[in-house]
Design a protein around this motif. Structure first.
Motif, PDB file in Angstrom:
ATOM      1  N   SER A 229       0.770  -1.186   0.096  1.00 39.40           N
ATOM      2  CA  SER A 229      -0.067  -0.041   0.175  1.00 39.40           C
ATOM      3  C   SER A 229       0.970   1.194  -0.172  1.00 39.40           C
ATOM      4  O   SER A 229       0.256   2.364  -0.243  1.00 39.40           O
ATOM      5  CB  SER A 229      -0.890  -0.111   1.154  1.00 39.40           C
ATOM      6  N   LEU A 230       2.259   1.027  -0.050  1.00 33.17           N
ATOM      7  CA  LEU A 230       3.007   2.492   0.134  1.00 33.17           C
ATOM      8  C   LEU A 230       3.428   2.718  -1.261  1.00 33.17           C
ATOM      9  O   LEU A 230       4.474   2.540  -1.804  1.00 33.17           O
ATOM     10  CB  LEU A 230       4.333   2.024   0.821  1.00 33.17           C
ATOM     11  N   THR A 231       2.467   3.138  -2.112  1.00 30.44           N
ATOM     12  CA  THR A 231       2.518   3.511  -3.528  1.00 30.44           C
ATOM     13  C   THR A 231       3.106   4.955  -3.803  1.00 30.44           C
ATOM     14  O   THR A 231       3.096   5.621  -2.960  1.00 30.44           O
ATOM     15  CB  THR A 231       0.974   3.397  -4.178  1.00 30.44           C
ATOM     16  N   ASP A 232       3.328   5.264  -5.005  1.00 27.91           N
ATOM     17  CA  ASP A 232       3.545   6.465  -5.379  1.00 27.91           C
ATOM     18  C   ASP A 232       2.302   7.369  -5.031  1.00 27.91           C
ATOM     19  O   ASP A 232       2.414   8.748  -4.783  1.00 27.91           O
ATOM     20  CB  ASP A 232       3.799   6.651  -6.836  1.00 27.91           C
ATOM     21  N   ASP A 233       1.238   7.120  -5.330  1.00 31.92           N
ATOM     22  CA  ASP A 233       0.153   8.021  -4.811  1.00 31.92           C
ATOM     23  C   ASP A 233      -0.049   8.393  -3.350  1.00 31.92           C
ATOM     24  O   ASP A 233      -0.255   9.452  -3.088  1.00 31.92           O
ATOM     25  CB  ASP A 233      -1.230   7.132  -5.460  1.00 31.92           C
ATOM     26  N   LEU A 234       0.468   7.442  -2.724  1.00 25.12           N
ATOM     27  CA  LEU A 234       0.534   7.558  -1.002  1.00 25.12           C
ATOM     28  C   LEU A 234       1.493   8.450  -0.858  1.00 25.12           C
ATOM     29  O   LEU A 234       1.332   9.468  -0.015  1.00 25.12           O
ATOM     30  CB  LEU A 234       0.404   6.529  -0.337  1.00 25.12           C
ATOM     31  N   LYS A 235       2.641   8.602  -1.647  1.00 27.28           N
ATOM     32  CA  LYS A 235       3.836   9.372  -1.249  1.00 27.28           C
ATOM     33  C   LYS A 235       3.369  10.747  -1.841  1.00 27.28           C
ATOM     34  O   LYS A 235       3.634  11.464  -0.922  1.00 27.28           O
ATOM     35  CB  LYS A 235       4.947   8.796  -2.110  1.00 27.28           C
ATOM     36  N   ALA A 236       2.769  10.886  -2.612  1.00 31.78           N
ATOM     37  CA  ALA A 236       2.281  12.138  -3.189  1.00 31.78           C
ATOM     38  C   ALA A 236       1.382  12.631  -2.018  1.00 31.78           C
ATOM     39  O   ALA A 236       1.218  14.156  -1.632  1.00 31.78           O
ATOM     40  CB  ALA A 236       1.489  12.157  -4.539  1.00 31.78           C
ATOM     41  N   TRP A 237       0.522  11.963  -1.476  1.00 28.07           N
ATOM     42  CA  TRP A 237      -0.484  12.533  -0.487  1.00 28.07           C
ATOM     43  C   TRP A 237       0.417  12.841   0.690  1.00 28.07           C
ATOM     44  O   TRP A 237       0.127  14.017   1.206  1.00 28.07           O
ATOM     45  CB  TRP A 237      -1.412  11.183  -0.236  1.00 28.07           C
ATOM     46  N   VAL A 238       0.993  12.122   1.054  1.00 24.81           N
ATOM     47  CA  VAL A 238       2.054  12.508   2.330  1.00 24.81           C
ATOM     48  C   VAL A 238       2.772  13.867   1.888  1.00 24.81           C
ATOM     49  O   VAL A 238       2.839  14.651   2.693  1.00 24.81           O
ATOM     50  CB  VAL A 238       3.174  11.179   2.375  1.00 24.81           C
ATOM     51  N   GLU A 239       3.163  13.892   0.789  1.00 26.00           N
ATOM     52  CA  GLU A 239       3.927  15.186   0.505  1.00 26.00           C
ATOM     53  C   GLU A 239       3.101  16.375   0.782  1.00 26.00           C
ATOM     54  O   GLU A 239       3.477  17.426   1.275  1.00 26.00           O
ATOM     55  CB  GLU A 239       4.711  14.933  -0.908  1.00 26.00           C
ATOM     56  N   LYS A 240       1.882  16.167   0.126  1.00 29.85           N
ATOM     57  CA  LYS A 240       0.745  17.284   0.132  1.00 29.85           C
ATOM     58  C   LYS A 240       0.453  17.565   1.729  1.00 29.85           C
ATOM     59  O   LYS A 240       0.317  18.903   2.053  1.00 29.85           O
ATOM     60  CB  LYS A 240      -0.481  17.043  -0.413  1.00 29.85           C
ATOM     61  N   ALA A 241       0.187  16.526   2.499  1.00 28.31           N
ATOM     62  CA  ALA A 241      -0.098  16.539   3.746  1.00 28.31           C
ATOM     63  C   ALA A 241       0.999  17.442   4.514  1.00 28.31           C
ATOM     64  O   ALA A 241       0.407  18.144   5.484  1.00 28.31           O
ATOM     65  CB  ALA A 241      -0.497  15.201   4.495  1.00 28.31           C
ATOM     66  N   LYS A 242       2.032  17.023   4.320  1.00 27.05           N
ATOM     67  CA  LYS A 242       3.146  17.905   5.088  1.00 27.05           C
ATOM     68  C   LYS A 242       3.457  19.176   4.601  1.00 27.05           C
ATOM     69  O   LYS A 242       3.349  20.127   5.394  1.00 27.05           O
ATOM     70  CB  LYS A 242       4.685  16.997   4.691  1.00 27.05           C
TER      71      LYS A 242
END
Ligand code: SF4
Length: 406
Positions: free
Chosen positions: A160-173
């Motif tokens: 579940s640690l996908t590129d989409d999730l990475k982008a979500w994390v960057e935005k939340a940060k």
């Protein structure tokens, strides 16, 4: 590594000055010392005790080596939060699924100035598509503008640690809603750590880790990989409770050994984990002041475990091995074509038998798909039992769980 320790004598004096020294009761290390657990009017009032801190990976955050687990009735035990903060236990862990975010939020509503002292951790355990709504709900429940560390809850692999999730994390940060991101894992921890270490964007991992698991080559290699990648590690389940309950004779023997040394066996198990500097903190359920103080005493105490202490823990681990589920679900669940969620059922049983927490056990069990819950008694688990390196009676435990939590 920044760690400061005070002597047991200093710690007891300080607790006494705080008016809670008498709660340092029988059955833990301080009770074994010759130091009175109270102070007199003539005793000097000392600076408040603070639990030592360690760096959390390469995040730049310093966190206390003891963290407050939030799986208890937080609303009714606000004094535990207050004392935890006062003594530097400022890493507070909760999860949307625990139902305790509101209890911590209640504290922060009353003491908003406390927020700057805290390292707040919560977890998301639903469909990845709903993470933004989930995060906003957690922020609302915790009465805060940001989460220090946001976890995906209870992964057994890193798919579940996908590129989409990475982008979500960057935005939340970027939106300053979270400072750091990672996941918790109770199953296949070694694989999860090793895979996450290759990603480059995981800040922290909370993993099942204790005196049993930390000795294996696979776990040592996984912790090394995570540490080299700058991932902060939080240990949980450090007392290594099992789904079957353990032989009381082995417990008595271990307890007897450590009483002679001036610790409880619970404190010794914490000390064993803290010996690994790669572990930034231990997250411990501390639903009352007695346990909080006992664990703080262990964190402050300077005494190292001896070779004989390690041998006692090793003997205990060997004697109780058949009652401990090591979370290697890739073995047993694969043997059953992934039709039976063995790891999650074992976790529910562990909460029932090792923690005595029926509500939590039922809540973990209730999260399983209905077909899995209702079909447990009917599965032939022989192939999984043959594969299990701990020789657990998986079929019997699945049936027991089905009956207990029906
Ligand atoms: S039941 Fe056995 S194989 Fe399955 S996770 Fe537990 S210890 Fe590992």
């Amino acid at each position: 590594m920044k760690e400061s320790h005070v002597s047991r004598r200093d710690f007891v004096k300080t607790l006494g000055a705080a008016g809670v020294g008498s709660l340092v009761g029988a059955g833990h290390a301080l009770a074994q010392s010759n130091t009175p657990a109270t102070t007199t009017a003539a005793s000097p009032v000392m600076a408040p005790v603070k639990v030592p801190t360690r760096p959390f990976g390469r995040t730049g955050a310093q966190i206390p080596m003891l963290a407050l687990g939030g799986m208890f009735d937080v609303k009714s035990n606000q004094l535990v939060l207050k004392q935890a903060r006062d003594w530097g236990v400022t890493y507070w862990d909760t999860a949307a699924g625990y139902g305790t975010e509101a209890g911590m939020g209640m504290f922060l509503e009353k003491y908003p100035e406390a927020r700057r002292d805290l390292f707040l951790v919560t977890k998301y355990d639903d469909d990845p598509g709903g993470m933004t709504a989930g995060l906003n709900k957690s922020l609302e429940g915790l009465k805060t503008d940001y989460i220090d560390l946001y976890f995906l809850h209870s992964l057994d692999n890193t798919s579940s640690l996908t590129d989409d999730l990475k982008a979500w994390v960057e935005k939340a940060k970027a939106d300053k809603k979270i400072r750091f991101f990672g996941f918790s894992t109770h199953a296949n921890m070694e694989n999860c750590l090793t895979s996450a270490a290759k990603l480059g964007w995981i800040d922290g991992i909370m993993l099942t880790y204790n005196f049993r698991l930390m000795q294996t080559d696979a776990m040592k290699a996984a912790a090394d990989a995570a540490a080299k990648a700058g991932i902060g590690l939080t240990a949980m389940k450090s007392q290594s409770g099992g789904p079957m309950g353990f032989d009381t004779g082995a417990d008595l023997k271990l307890g007897g050994h450590f009483i002679q040394r001036g610790f409880t066996q619970q404190q010794a198990k914490l000390k064993a984990v803290w010996e690994n500097p790669q572990i930034a903190t231990i997250c411990s359920q501390m639903p009352n002041l007695a346990i909080l103080q006992s664990n703080i005493a262990a964190a402050l105490d300077k005494t190292s475990l001896t070779a004989a202490d390690h041998a006692a823990l090793k003997d205990y681990a060997a004697e109780t091995r058949p009652g401990y589920c090591a979370g290697c679900t890739r073995i047993c669940e694969a043997a059953l074509d992934h039709q039976v969620p063995v790891g999650k059922v074992m976790r529910a049983l562990m909460y029932h038998r090792a923690y005595g927490d029926q509500e939590l056990a039922r809540s973990v069990f209730a999260q399983l798909p209905q077909t899995a819950r209702h079909g447990l008694a009917g599965f032939d688990c022989a192939a999984a039992e043959q594969a299990c390196p701990h020789g657990l009676p998986i079929g019997q435990l699945m049936r027991e769980a089905g009956e207990l939590f029906a």
